[in-house]
Scaffold this motif. Structure first.
Motif, PDB file in Angstrom:
ATOM      1  N   GLU A 106      -8.500  -5.017  -2.057  1.00  0.00           N
ATOM      2  CA  GLU A 106      -7.493  -6.049  -1.819  1.00  0.00           C
ATOM      3  C   GLU A 106      -8.032  -7.428  -2.192  1.00  0.00           C
ATOM      4  N   GLU A 121      -4.446   3.102  -1.201  1.00  0.00           N
ATOM      5  CA  GLU A 121      -5.633   2.920  -0.363  1.00  0.00           C
ATOM      6  C   GLU A 121      -6.402   4.218  -0.142  1.00  0.00           C
ATOM      7  N   ALA A 180     -10.881  -0.227   0.925  1.00  0.00           N
ATOM      8  CA  ALA A 180      -9.609  -0.845   0.553  1.00  0.00           C
ATOM      9  C   ALA A 180      -9.638  -2.356   0.772  1.00  0.00           C
ATOM     10  N   TYR A 239       0.827  -1.197   0.000  1.00  0.00           N
ATOM     11  CA  TYR A 239       0.000   0.000   0.000  1.00  0.00           C
ATOM     12  C   TYR A 239       0.866   1.254   0.000  1.00  0.00           C
TER      13      TYR A 239
END
Length: 272
Positions: free
Chosen positions: A100, A90, A96, A49
């Motif tokens: 993912e 993110e 987020a 990230y």
């Protein structure tokens, strides 16, 4: 503090080393696939990230998403896809955790294709040791139909995978794997069972069951599979389709939202 969950998992015959940050989709789910054996890792997937993503410098990369202001997500990989880095900004995603899950799941399914597996968009259940796979576009009601089987037949039914079950087309038969990428809920089992039938659903009221001919079956299979990005993988998928059509009965169900739809297709599959 960010906790990294780098572990090995055995998923559909592949040893994947993987880390994730968010528990929303993976906790109490992917742990069922933890691998503690000695086999070599097939692929490593690392999620990283940043508050602002820089342009990829590697020649081997793929951009997943971008906005006017810059990149939102991309991946770097090596020539054999042995090591994959997924980068996510993110700050640009309102969720987020879902980003993912979606990107790692997408990559895993592509890796599964490269190992000869066939992902289909559907809900697969285990009924008394047989896998029945209900396939249809999103929103058609395949998960609802699968849950009605569970409602009617209780402990005789368990989930295999409620989103993209993986078909293993072999000379010994056609089998279905569960995987932890199974939609919004953890509706999956770390198991491999023989495929009994494929049922394509269309929303309806008649509960009429039609056994599809080869041409219609192929059309529905092609529509509901994960589309490969390379010609060789398409050739592989077409060979899989040919064997599936020869060995597995494929039906079209005009499905109502009642348990009579379950009874109709069960009668057709098991000649009751």
């Amino acid at each position: 503090m960010v906790v990294i969950h780098m572990k090995k998992y055995l998923i559909a015959g592949l040893v994947i080393e993987f880390d994730y940050r968010y528990d929303q989709y993976f906790k109490n789910n992917i742990e069922n696939y933890i691998y503690e054996g000695s086999r070599e890792v097939d692929h490593t997937i690392t999620v990283k990230y940043a508050l602002e993503l820089q342009k990829p410098t590697s020649k081997l990369h793929r951009i997943f998403s971008k906005s006017v202001s810059g990149l939102k997500a991309y991946m770097n990989y090596d020539e054999n896809y042995r090591n994959i880095e997924i980068w996510i900004d993110e700050d640009t995603f309102t969720d987020a955790a879902t980003a993912e899950y979606v990107y790692t799941g997408m990559i895993f399914l592509e890796l599964a294709q490269r190992h000869g597996l066939l992902p289909l968009h559907g809900s697969a259940i285990n009924y008394k040791g047989d896998v029945i796979l209900f396939a249809a576009p999103s929103g058609t009601g395949k998960s609802t139909h699968a849950r009605m089987w569970k409602h009617l037949f209780k402990d005789d039914v368990s989930w295999v995978n409620d989103d993209k079950p993986l078909l293993d087309v072999t000379s010994e038969g056609i089998f279905v794997y569960g995987a932890p990428f199974s939609g919004q809920y953890s509706s999956n089992t770390n198991d491999k069972k023989p495929l009994k039938a494929i049922v394509f659903l269309q929303q309806g009221i008649t509960d009429n069951v039609q056994k599809l001919n080869e041409k219609e079956a192929l059309k529905h299979l092609m529509t509901n599979t994960l589309r490969p990005t390379e010609e060789a993988l398409w050739d592989q998928a077409l060979n899989h389709f040919e064997q599936i059509i020869k060995e597995i009965p494929i039906y079209l169900l005009d499905a109502s939202l009642s348990t009579s739809a379950v009874k109709s297709i069960k009668k057709a599959i098991y000649n009751e």
